[in-house]
Design a protein around this motif. Structure first.
Motif, PDB file in Angstrom:
ATOM      1  N   ARG A  44       0.839  -1.200   0.000  1.00  0.00           N
ATOM      2  CA  ARG A  44       0.000   0.000   0.000  1.00  0.00           C
ATOM      3  C   ARG A  44       0.876   1.253   0.000  1.00  0.00           C
ATOM      4  O   ARG A  44       0.645   2.199  -0.757  1.00  0.00           O
ATOM      5  CB  ARG A  44      -0.932  -0.018   1.214  1.00  0.00           C
ATOM      6  CG  ARG A  44      -1.928   1.109   1.243  1.00  0.00           C
ATOM      7  CD  ARG A  44      -2.957   1.041   2.374  1.00  0.00           C
ATOM      8  NE  ARG A  44      -2.595   0.276   3.552  1.00  0.00           N
ATOM      9  CZ  ARG A  44      -2.985  -0.981   3.803  1.00  0.00           C
ATOM     10  NH1 ARG A  44      -3.736  -1.633   2.945  1.00  0.00           N
ATOM     11  NH2 ARG A  44      -2.622  -1.580   4.909  1.00  0.00           N
ATOM     12  N   LEU A  45       1.921   1.252   0.818  1.00  0.00           N
ATOM     13  CA  LEU A  45       2.854   2.380   0.871  1.00  0.00           C
ATOM     14  C   LEU A  45       3.530   2.576  -0.488  1.00  0.00           C
ATOM     15  O   LEU A  45       3.658   3.705  -0.970  1.00  0.00           O
ATOM     16  CB  LEU A  45       3.895   2.130   1.964  1.00  0.00           C
ATOM     17  CG  LEU A  45       4.907   3.229   2.217  1.00  0.00           C
ATOM     18  CD1 LEU A  45       4.222   4.508   2.669  1.00  0.00           C
ATOM     19  CD2 LEU A  45       5.908   2.771   3.275  1.00  0.00           C
ATOM     20  N   ARG A  47       2.352   1.713  -3.453  1.00  0.00           N
ATOM     21  CA  ARG A  47       1.364   2.268  -4.392  1.00  0.00           C
ATOM     22  C   ARG A  47       1.174   3.758  -4.167  1.00  0.00           C
ATOM     23  O   ARG A  47       1.082   4.529  -5.129  1.00  0.00           O
ATOM     24  CB  ARG A  47       0.026   1.552  -4.247  1.00  0.00           C
ATOM     25  CG  ARG A  47      -0.048   0.225  -4.964  1.00  0.00           C
ATOM     26  CD  ARG A  47      -1.478  -0.292  -5.029  1.00  0.00           C
ATOM     27  NE  ARG A  47      -2.139  -0.346  -3.728  1.00  0.00           N
ATOM     28  CZ  ARG A  47      -2.076  -1.371  -2.876  1.00  0.00           C
ATOM     29  NH1 ARG A  47      -1.367  -2.433  -3.183  1.00  0.00           N
ATOM     30  NH2 ARG A  47      -2.712  -1.326  -1.727  1.00  0.00           N
ATOM     31  N   MET A  48       1.093   4.165  -2.915  1.00  0.00           N
ATOM     32  CA  MET A  48       0.886   5.579  -2.589  1.00  0.00           C
ATOM     33  C   MET A  48       1.998   6.461  -3.142  1.00  0.00           C
ATOM     34  O   MET A  48       1.766   7.615  -3.482  1.00  0.00           O
ATOM     35  CB  MET A  48       0.810   5.766  -1.069  1.00  0.00           C
ATOM     36  CG  MET A  48      -0.459   5.264  -0.456  1.00  0.00           C
ATOM     37  SD  MET A  48      -0.454   5.308   1.367  1.00  0.00           S
ATOM     38  CE  MET A  48       0.144   6.932   1.723  1.00  0.00           C
ATOM     39  N   HIS A  49       3.203   5.899  -3.239  1.00  0.00           N
ATOM     40  CA  HIS A  49       4.360   6.673  -3.677  1.00  0.00           C
ATOM     41  C   HIS A  49       4.823   6.306  -5.081  1.00  0.00           C
ATOM     42  O   HIS A  49       5.881   6.743  -5.524  1.00  0.00           O
ATOM     43  CB  HIS A  49       5.507   6.497  -2.681  1.00  0.00           C
ATOM     44  CG  HIS A  49       5.197   7.124  -1.362  1.00  0.00           C
ATOM     45  ND1 HIS A  49       5.343   8.473  -1.120  1.00  0.00           N
ATOM     46  CD2 HIS A  49       4.698   6.593  -0.212  1.00  0.00           C
ATOM     47  CE1 HIS A  49       4.975   8.743   0.119  1.00  0.00           C
ATOM     48  NE2 HIS A  49       4.574   7.627   0.689  1.00  0.00           N
TER      49      HIS A  49
END
Length: 68
Positions: A44-45, A47-49
């Motif tokens: 998730r981290l 994907r966020m970045h």
């Protein structure tokens, strides 16, 4: 700085995937669930970045963890 972040994220991902694999091989369901959650958070981290990393764990990797 971003390159260091990406490298660190990928290194952490590889470590968690290895820990997940070992836990599954050992039949440690609690560790499988814990490492699966860690991996999902890292993905998730990433994907966020916009960091490209491996895919989410396959259900077979979890080995039915969480089932009664």
């Amino acid at each position: 700085m971003e390159e260091g972040f990406e490298a660190s994220l990928r290194r952490r991902e590889r470590g968690v995937r290895e820990a997940l694999r070992r836990a599954a091989e050992e039949g440690d369901e609690y560790a499988v669930v814990t490492h699966t959650g860690d991996l999902e958070n890292l993905l998730r981290l990433a994907r966020m970045h916009g960091v490209q990393v491996g895919a989410a764990p396959e259900p077979d990797t979890v080995g039915g963890a969480g089932e009664d």
